[in-house]
Design a protein around this motif. Structure first.
Motif, PDB file in Angstrom:
ATOM      1  N   TYR A   1     112.840  46.915  39.455  1.00 11.34           N
ATOM      2  CA  TYR A   1     111.998  47.860  40.163  1.00 11.34           C
ATOM      3  C   TYR A   1     111.462  47.171  41.402  1.00 11.34           C
ATOM      4  CZ  TYR A   1     108.300  45.194  37.745  1.00 11.34           C
ATOM      5  OH  TYR A   1     107.492  44.187  37.263  1.00 11.34           O
ATOM      6  N   GLY A   2     110.896  47.958  42.292  1.00  7.74           N
ATOM      7  CA  GLY A   2     110.229  47.387  43.457  1.00  7.74           C
ATOM      8  C   GLY A   2     108.734  47.360  43.222  1.00  7.74           C
ATOM      9  N   LEU A   3     108.086  46.296  43.642  1.00  7.60           N
ATOM     10  CA  LEU A   3     106.638  46.173  43.492  1.00  7.60           C
ATOM     11  C   LEU A   3     105.993  46.435  44.851  1.00  7.60           C
ATOM     12  CD1 LEU A   3     104.262  45.487  41.640  1.00  7.60           C
ATOM     13  CD2 LEU A   3     104.584  43.075  42.237  1.00  7.60           C
ATOM     14  N   PRO A   4     105.458  47.640  45.049  1.00 10.91           N
ATOM     15  CA  PRO A   4     104.871  47.965  46.353  1.00 10.91           C
ATOM     16  C   PRO A   4     103.669  47.080  46.664  1.00 10.91           C
ATOM     17  CG  PRO A   4     105.234  49.944  45.031  1.00 10.91           C
ATOM     18  CD  PRO A   4     105.412  48.765  44.117  1.00 10.91           C
ATOM     19  N   GLY A   5     103.378  46.972  47.941  1.00  7.11           N
ATOM     20  CA  GLY A   5     102.222  46.191  48.362  1.00  7.11           C
ATOM     21  C   GLY A   5     102.602  44.795  48.802  1.00  7.11           C
ATOM     22  N   THR A   6     101.617  44.040  49.230  1.00  5.79           N
ATOM     23  CA  THR A   6     101.832  42.679  49.706  1.00  5.79           C
ATOM     24  C   THR A   6     101.462  41.673  48.621  1.00  5.79           C
ATOM     25  OG1 THR A   6      99.567  42.470  50.541  1.00  5.79           O
ATOM     26  CG2 THR A   6     101.204  43.440  52.031  1.00  5.79           C
TER      27      THR A   6
ATOM     28  N   SER B   1      97.760  41.725  48.164  1.00  5.04           N
ATOM     29  CA  SER B   1      97.087  42.882  47.569  1.00  5.04           C
ATOM     30  C   SER B   1      97.442  43.119  46.105  1.00  5.04           C
ATOM     31  CB  SER B   1      97.428  44.149  48.364  1.00  5.04           C
ATOM     32  OG  SER B   1      98.820  44.434  48.276  1.00  5.04           O
ATOM     33  N   THR B   2      98.414  42.373  45.564  1.00  2.00           N
ATOM     34  CA  THR B   2      98.825  42.567  44.171  1.00  2.00           C
ATOM     35  C   THR B   2      98.329  41.406  43.315  1.00  2.00           C
ATOM     36  OG1 THR B   2     100.951  41.581  44.802  1.00  2.00           O
ATOM     37  CG2 THR B   2     100.853  43.980  44.634  1.00  2.00           C
ATOM     38  N   SER B   3      98.158  41.660  42.031  1.00  2.00           N
ATOM     39  CA  SER B   3      97.666  40.620  41.118  1.00  2.00           C
ATOM     40  C   SER B   3      98.804  39.702  40.704  1.00  2.00           C
ATOM     41  CB  SER B   3      97.060  41.272  39.873  1.00  2.00           C
ATOM     42  OG  SER B   3      98.075  41.883  39.088  1.00  2.00           O
ATOM     43  N   TRP B   4      98.452  38.511  40.222  1.00  2.00           N
ATOM     44  CA  TRP B   4      99.494  37.622  39.723  1.00  2.00           C
ATOM     45  C   TRP B   4     100.152  38.194  38.466  1.00  2.00           C
ATOM     46  CZ3 TRP B   4     103.024  34.782  41.244  1.00  2.00           C
ATOM     47  CH2 TRP B   4     103.784  34.044  40.334  1.00  2.00           C
ATOM     48  N   LYS B   5      99.390  38.952  37.670  1.00  2.00           N
ATOM     49  CA  LYS B   5      99.989  39.613  36.498  1.00  2.00           C
ATOM     50  C   LYS B   5     101.131  40.523  36.942  1.00  2.00           C
ATOM     51  CE  LYS B   5     100.145  41.228  32.178  1.00  2.00           C
ATOM     52  NZ  LYS B   5     101.093  42.348  32.299  1.00  2.00           N
ATOM     53  N   GLU B   6     100.925  41.290  38.010  1.00  2.00           N
ATOM     54  CA  GLU B   6     101.979  42.172  38.509  1.00  2.00           C
ATOM     55  C   GLU B   6     103.176  41.361  39.017  1.00  2.00           C
ATOM     56  OE1 GLU B   6      99.795  46.053  40.326  1.00  2.00           O
ATOM     57  OE2 GLU B   6      99.223  44.120  41.233  1.00  2.00           O
ATOM     58  N   GLN B   7     102.903  40.303  39.766  1.00  2.00           N
ATOM     59  CA  GLN B   7     103.984  39.472  40.291  1.00  2.00           C
ATOM     60  C   GLN B   7     104.709  38.736  39.159  1.00  2.00           C
ATOM     61  OE1 GLN B   7     105.049  39.611  43.291  1.00  2.00           O
ATOM     62  NE2 GLN B   7     103.363  40.460  44.475  1.00  2.00           N
TER      63      GLN B   7
ATOM     64  N   GLY C   1     105.750  42.751  52.596  1.00  2.00           N
ATOM     65  CA  GLY C   1     105.766  43.782  51.571  1.00  2.00           C
ATOM     66  C   GLY C   1     106.898  43.546  50.600  1.00  2.00           C
ATOM     67  N   HIS C   2     106.693  43.956  49.337  1.00  2.00           N
ATOM     68  CA  HIS C   2     107.709  43.722  48.296  1.00  2.00           C
ATOM     69  C   HIS C   2     108.144  42.254  48.366  1.00  2.00           C
ATOM     70  CE1 HIS C   2     108.645  48.163  47.636  1.00  2.00           C
ATOM     71  NE2 HIS C   2     107.846  48.141  48.683  1.00  2.00           N
ATOM     72  N   THR C   3     107.178  41.369  48.387  1.00  2.00           N
ATOM     73  CA  THR C   3     107.365  39.996  48.863  1.00  2.00           C
ATOM     74  C   THR C   3     108.390  39.189  48.076  1.00  2.00           C
ATOM     75  OG1 THR C   3     104.975  40.161  49.228  1.00  2.00           O
ATOM     76  CG2 THR C   3     106.023  38.067  49.744  1.00  2.00           C
ATOM     77  N   LEU C   4     108.467  39.385  46.768  1.00  2.00           N
ATOM     78  CA  LEU C   4     109.373  38.587  45.951  1.00  2.00           C
ATOM     79  C   LEU C   4     110.742  39.223  45.760  1.00  2.00           C
ATOM     80  CD1 LEU C   4     107.043  37.200  43.119  1.00  2.00           C
ATOM     81  CD2 LEU C   4     107.924  36.031  45.136  1.00  2.00           C
TER      82      LEU C   4
END
Length: 269
Positions: A91-96, A99-105, A150-153
């Motif tokens: 999936y794609g993780l929107p945001g920078t 702005s996103t948590s490490w849990k999300e990353q 955006g979608h940095t990783l």
């Protein structure tokens, strides 16, 4: 004789569902895994009715570190082993990154990189013992491009899958496992629910139609590539051209081009 079995992650929709349909059409049994059991059950019923194969449903969330072992244990309980593995879940993780948590990353890395590699590592010994195996890692054309805001990783994970697939394919050949092949499939923009899920449908709908491919030819070219032992496949002439361009354009220019286009298909907030 027991039919060969293909395990497909992220099989509930899009490219994953198309892999299930095409392998079933080739006479393979399929094991379908994703989070949404209801969609998997519907697809399994379709494949069993149409192609007279066995479709096994395993609902698991690859964000959980225990998921790869549980998926393979469920197959072992049914007396089945994996002859082909399609690592498609993603999936794609929107945001920078800001702005996103490490849990999300962290979950993103687990689903798109760590879990696929673990599944490869777990199924390879059996493939080597039987002298046959096919692994398709669904990467992306983004793995060739310069990194974007955006979608940095996303691009870095997909680039990692490309290099891993090349290395694993070479390793199998070097060690004498001539009928075990690993391929990175690198599609560009493909019609699926991917962009709806990550909230970028509005941006991507503005893109020219010639930049898009249907899932069917993308999957077909991936299966053909892994069967002939090709370590990387970029499907479609447009995508091939873009991949080639990314190699020959000077890096500063490539970064500027990606930076200029990022907001067209990246959701920054």
């Amino acid at each position: 004789m027991e039919r060969r079995l293909c395990l497909i992650t992220g099989a509930s929709a899009g490219i994953g569902a198309e892999f299930a349909r095409q392998y079933a059409a080739l006479g393979w049994d399929v094991a379908l895994t994703a989070r949404r059991a209801d969609r998997l059950e519907t697809l399994a019923a379709e494949l069993e009715e149409k192609h007279k194969v066995t479709a096994i449903v395993i609902a698991e969330d690859l964000a959980k570190k225990s998921a790869p072992a549980k998926i393979l244990a469920a197959l072992e309980e049914k007396g089945r082993h994996v002859d082909a593995l399609v690592n498609n879940a993603g999936y794609g993780l929107p945001g920078t990154f800001f702005s996103t948590s490490w849990k999300e990353q962290g979950d993103f890395i687990q689903v798109l990189y760590t879990a696929p590699l673990e599944l490869c590592h777990r199924v390879l010994p059996g493939m080597a013992e039987r002298g046959y195996g096919r692994i398709i890692n669904v990467a992306s054309l983004a793995g060739y491009a310069a990194g974007s805001a955006g979608h940095t990783l996303y691009a870095s994970v997909k680039a990692g899958l490309i290099k891993f697939s090349e290395s694993l394919n070479a390793e199998c050949q070097t060690l004498g496992h001539d009928d075990i092949h690993c391929t990175a499939l690198c599609p560009g923009f493909t019609w699926s629910e991917f962009h709806d899920a990550n909230g970028t449908r509005e941006q991507t709908d503005k893109m020219p139609k010639w930049m898009w491919m249907a899932a069917e030819p993308v999957v077909r070219q991936g299966i053909e590539a892994v069967n002939r032992g090709q370590p990387v496949i970029v499907p479609g002439l447009v995508n091939k051209g873009m991949a080639t361009l990314s190699r020959i354009v000077p890096e500063p220019l490539g970064r500027a081009m990606v930076r200029g286009q990022s907001r067209r298909f990246r959701k920054m907030e």
